[in-house]
Motif scaffolding. Structure first.
Motif, PDB file in Angstrom:
ATOM      1  N   VAL A 197      60.787  56.249  75.025  1.00  0.00           N
ATOM      2  CA  VAL A 197      61.678  57.051  74.185  1.00  0.00           C
ATOM      3  C   VAL A 197      60.957  57.465  72.912  1.00  0.00           C
ATOM      4  O   VAL A 197      60.286  56.643  72.271  1.00  0.00           O
ATOM      5  N   MET A 220      60.832  58.073  69.169  1.00  0.00           N
ATOM      6  CA  MET A 220      61.603  57.447  68.108  1.00  0.00           C
ATOM      7  C   MET A 220      62.244  58.467  67.166  1.00  0.00           C
ATOM      8  O   MET A 220      63.285  58.184  66.561  1.00  0.00           O
ATOM      9  N   GLU A 258      64.821  60.521  69.764  1.00  0.00           N
ATOM     10  CA  GLU A 258      65.608  59.628  70.615  1.00  0.00           C
ATOM     11  C   GLU A 258      65.828  60.245  71.997  1.00  0.00           C
ATOM     12  O   GLU A 258      66.851  60.044  72.634  1.00  0.00           O
ATOM     13  N   ILE A 304      71.289  52.618  71.531  1.00  0.00           N
ATOM     14  CA  ILE A 304      69.988  52.916  70.945  1.00  0.00           C
ATOM     15  C   ILE A 304      70.096  53.032  69.427  1.00  0.00           C
ATOM     16  O   ILE A 304      69.151  52.732  68.700  1.00  0.00           O
ATOM     17  N   ASN A 305      71.273  53.454  68.936  1.00  0.00           N
ATOM     18  CA  ASN A 305      71.439  53.590  67.480  1.00  0.00           C
ATOM     19  C   ASN A 305      71.252  52.241  66.770  1.00  0.00           C
ATOM     20  O   ASN A 305      70.713  52.196  65.661  1.00  0.00           O
ATOM     21  N   MET A 340      67.449  51.504  66.788  1.00  0.00           N
ATOM     22  CA  MET A 340      66.739  52.343  65.833  1.00  0.00           C
ATOM     23  C   MET A 340      67.039  51.934  64.396  1.00  0.00           C
ATOM     24  O   MET A 340      66.181  52.063  63.514  1.00  0.00           O
TER      25      MET A 340
END
Length: 216
Positions: free
Chosen positions: A62, A64, A67, A80-81, A84
């Motif tokens: 992925v 960064m 995303e 994913i939030n 991150m």
């Protein structure tokens, strides 16, 4: 195949997590920073659909910044939030492990901090349960980011309980983060029994601060 070794390692670890009850069919997700630009990450539904028995090809590469998926068979998890938020908080964080670990879930579900009792977990310090925020929400990612920013600052090793949801572990690489998940879960098992012993009058629980094994 991009980042073959790292994707093989992640696939192996998520399978171990499921087999060791460190997550369940309700979810869990794992990621690792592999460059300044990319992370590798488990795909959505890895637990529900595949019971964490995934191939390295299903581990996503992925970008960064965007995303977006660079390579890999599957879709990105909605959490994913939260991953991150950890990576953006501290560039030294190299891995994020989120699971629904069996014994740690007792404390997370009750919304209570976990007593830190075992020698192997002393380096974690306070094992905090965060305020509730819905799973996969931006609110949860913001809750994690706020806690890291206001309480741990530059700390790379972090073990947190997500209220009613699970556990979140960060460290400088995936091997260390997964090691910490095992230490956390073992401490949860001990802490649950120790609290019962205390309430039953068998032995009083003394949650002492120790000064050994804190920098291993």
């Amino acid at each position: 195949m991009l980042y073959k070794k790292e994707r093989e390692q992640l696939a192996d670890i998520v399978k171990k997590m499921f087999n060791r009850y460190e997550t369940n069919t309700a979810g869990g997700n794992v990621s690792a920073r592999v460059s300044d630009q990319h992370i590798v990450m488990s795909p959505t539904l890895m637990s529900q659909r595949w019971h964490c028995d995934i191939s390295p090809y299903q581990v996503l590469v992925v970008d960064m910044e965007t995303e977006k998926i660079v390579e890999g068979d599957g879709a990105i998890t909605r959490e994913i939030n939260m991953h991150m938020a950890c990576y953006r908080h501290n560039r030294e964080i190299g891995a994020v492990v989120h699971g629904h670990s069996l014994y740690s879930m007792v404390f997370a579900t009750m919304g209570m901090d976990m007593p830190n009792l075992t020698e192997a977990s002393q380096k974690f310090g306070v094992i905090k349960c965060l305020d509730f925020a819905p799973a996969t929400s931006q609110e949860l990612a913001d809750t994690v980011a706020t806690y890291l920013r206001e309480n741990v600052k530059d700390q790379v090793t972090n073990t947190l309980l997500l209220n009613r949801h699970g556990v979140l572990v960060t460290d400088k690489n995936l091997e260390r983060a997964y090691d910490n998940l095992g230490r956390l879960e073992y401490n949860a098992y001990i802490a649950e029994k120790a609290l019962l012993f205390d309430k039953l009058g068998i032995m009083k629980l003394e949650n002492k601060d120790y000064n050994y094994n804190v920098h291993e």
